[in-house]
Design a protein around this motif. Structure first.
Motif, PDB file in Angstrom:
ATOM      1  N   ARG A 171      86.472 -28.075  61.271  1.00  0.00           N
ATOM      2  CA  ARG A 171      85.262 -28.387  60.493  1.00  0.00           C
ATOM      3  C   ARG A 171      84.007 -27.767  61.094  1.00  0.00           C
ATOM      4  O   ARG A 171      83.014 -27.574  60.403  1.00  0.00           O
ATOM      5  CB  ARG A 171      85.110 -29.886  60.311  1.00  0.00           C
ATOM      6  CG  ARG A 171      84.704 -30.659  61.537  1.00  0.00           C
ATOM      7  CD  ARG A 171      84.592 -32.160  61.226  1.00  0.00           C
ATOM      8  NE  ARG A 171      84.076 -32.981  62.268  1.00  0.00           N
ATOM      9  CZ  ARG A 171      84.599 -33.193  63.457  1.00  0.00           C
ATOM     10  NH1 ARG A 171      85.717 -32.588  63.792  1.00  0.00           N
ATOM     11  NH2 ARG A 171      84.037 -33.989  64.342  1.00  0.00           N
ATOM     12  N   ARG A 207      84.156 -21.866  53.721  1.00  0.00           N
ATOM     13  CA  ARG A 207      84.234 -23.145  53.016  1.00  0.00           C
ATOM     14  C   ARG A 207      85.412 -23.963  53.535  1.00  0.00           C
ATOM     15  O   ARG A 207      86.368 -23.403  54.056  1.00  0.00           O
ATOM     16  CB  ARG A 207      84.391 -22.903  51.521  1.00  0.00           C
ATOM     17  CG  ARG A 207      83.132 -22.351  50.890  1.00  0.00           C
ATOM     18  CD  ARG A 207      83.248 -22.365  49.370  1.00  0.00           C
ATOM     19  NE  ARG A 207      82.266 -21.493  48.791  1.00  0.00           N
ATOM     20  CZ  ARG A 207      82.328 -20.170  48.758  1.00  0.00           C
ATOM     21  NH1 ARG A 207      83.361 -19.542  49.246  1.00  0.00           N
ATOM     22  NH2 ARG A 207      81.368 -19.459  48.213  1.00  0.00           N
ATOM     23  N   PRO A 208      85.371 -25.271  53.335  1.00  0.00           N
ATOM     24  CA  PRO A 208      86.496 -26.111  53.769  1.00  0.00           C
ATOM     25  C   PRO A 208      87.802 -25.669  53.104  1.00  0.00           C
ATOM     26  O   PRO A 208      87.794 -25.196  51.970  1.00  0.00           O
ATOM     27  CB  PRO A 208      86.111 -27.520  53.300  1.00  0.00           C
ATOM     28  CG  PRO A 208      84.640 -27.483  53.084  1.00  0.00           C
ATOM     29  CD  PRO A 208      84.318 -26.064  52.691  1.00  0.00           C
ATOM     30  N   PRO A 209      88.909 -25.841  53.800  1.00  0.00           N
ATOM     31  CA  PRO A 209      90.203 -25.443  53.235  1.00  0.00           C
ATOM     32  C   PRO A 209      90.554 -26.207  51.969  1.00  0.00           C
ATOM     33  O   PRO A 209      90.290 -27.390  51.852  1.00  0.00           O
ATOM     34  CB  PRO A 209      91.194 -25.791  54.349  1.00  0.00           C
ATOM     35  CG  PRO A 209      90.392 -25.913  55.581  1.00  0.00           C
ATOM     36  CD  PRO A 209      89.029 -26.357  55.157  1.00  0.00           C
ATOM     37  N   GLU A 210      91.123 -25.477  51.013  1.00  0.00           N
ATOM     38  CA  GLU A 210      91.694 -26.062  49.801  1.00  0.00           C
ATOM     39  C   GLU A 210      93.076 -25.456  49.647  1.00  0.00           C
ATOM     40  O   GLU A 210      93.241 -24.247  49.753  1.00  0.00           O
ATOM     41  CB  GLU A 210      90.846 -25.717  48.579  1.00  0.00           C
ATOM     42  CG  GLU A 210      89.482 -26.374  48.589  1.00  0.00           C
ATOM     43  CD  GLU A 210      88.709 -26.067  47.317  1.00  0.00           C
ATOM     44  OE1 GLU A 210      89.326 -25.678  46.317  1.00  0.00           O
ATOM     45  OE2 GLU A 210      87.494 -26.219  47.351  1.00  0.00           O
ATOM     46  N   SER A 211      94.057 -26.264  49.429  1.00  0.00           N
ATOM     47  CA  SER A 211      95.438 -25.790  49.288  1.00  0.00           C
ATOM     48  C   SER A 211      95.871 -24.964  50.493  1.00  0.00           C
ATOM     49  O   SER A 211      96.540 -23.950  50.354  1.00  0.00           O
ATOM     50  CB  SER A 211      95.591 -24.972  48.000  1.00  0.00           C
ATOM     51  OG  SER A 211      95.222 -25.740  46.887  1.00  0.00           O
ATOM     52  N   ALA A 233      91.212 -21.582  53.871  1.00  0.00           N
ATOM     53  CA  ALA A 233      89.747 -21.627  53.865  1.00  0.00           C
ATOM     54  C   ALA A 233      89.281 -20.290  53.299  1.00  0.00           C
ATOM     55  O   ALA A 233      89.811 -19.236  53.662  1.00  0.00           O
ATOM     56  CB  ALA A 233      89.215 -21.827  55.278  1.00  0.00           C
ATOM     57  N   SER A 239      89.614 -14.960  53.413  1.00  0.00           N
ATOM     58  CA  SER A 239      90.583 -16.019  53.180  1.00  0.00           C
ATOM     59  C   SER A 239      91.378 -16.187  54.460  1.00  0.00           C
ATOM     60  O   SER A 239      91.873 -15.199  55.013  1.00  0.00           O
ATOM     61  CB  SER A 239      91.520 -15.639  52.028  1.00  0.00           C
ATOM     62  OG  SER A 239      92.554 -16.605  51.906  1.00  0.00           O
ATOM     63  N   ARG A 280      92.908 -19.229  57.735  1.00  0.00           N
ATOM     64  CA  ARG A 280      93.289 -20.575  58.159  1.00  0.00           C
ATOM     65  C   ARG A 280      92.852 -20.789  59.600  1.00  0.00           C
ATOM     66  O   ARG A 280      92.582 -19.850  60.341  1.00  0.00           O
ATOM     67  CB  ARG A 280      94.781 -20.783  58.004  1.00  0.00           C
ATOM     68  CG  ARG A 280      95.592 -19.856  58.863  1.00  0.00           C
ATOM     69  CD  ARG A 280      97.055 -20.074  58.613  1.00  0.00           C
ATOM     70  NE  ARG A 280      97.804 -19.344  59.621  1.00  0.00           N
ATOM     71  CZ  ARG A 280      99.047 -19.000  59.497  1.00  0.00           C
ATOM     72  NH1 ARG A 280      99.700 -19.321  58.405  1.00  0.00           N
ATOM     73  NH2 ARG A 280      99.665 -18.358  60.445  1.00  0.00           N
TER      74      ARG A 280
END
Length: 120
Positions: A5, A35-39, A42, A56, A58
């Motif tokens: 974070r 941005r915060p991770p989605e699926s 990040a 893109s 992690r």
């Protein structure tokens, strides 16, 4: 100590080893946004000098209290497509450093400073 974070937000790019400071600030407010991770991934974007695009990646734990952001990037640089991979780590809560590894071998080091938006 770094946690995923702590990478999230907009970071001002203050140094990039393969271009001059004047060129760095030529067309954009130089930045890297994560941005915060989605699926699981990040995502974000970057803009510095005449380069802009998306990232893109992690967050990977490299020790008990330390993470890195491993990412791919793609975009335009001086009107040409460019892409590659990178890694970033926190030196402290206000400074992120890393490397961009462009497809076919060029490597650039970067230094970022936390912007007020990144701390929110």
């Amino acid at each position: 100590m770094s946690k995923p974070r702590q990478f999230v937000g907009t970071w001002e790019v203050v140094e990039l080893s393969d271009i001059s400071e004047k060129r760095l600030r030529e067309t954009h407010r130089p930045h890297l946004t994560i941005r915060p991770p989605e699926s699981g991934a990040a995502v974000g974007e970057y803009a510095f000098g005449r380069r802009s695009g998306t990232v893109s990646g992690r967050f990977e734990r490299v020790s008990e209290n330390r993470h890195v952001f491993i990412f791919s990037f793609e975009g335009l640089g001086d009107g040409d497509e460019e892409h590659g991979a990178g890694v970033a780590w926190l030196e402290d809560e206000h400074r992120m450093v890393g490397r961009l590894i462009y497809h076919l071998g060029r490597i650039a080091q970067f230094v970022c400073r936390r912007t007020p938006e990144a701390a929110e």
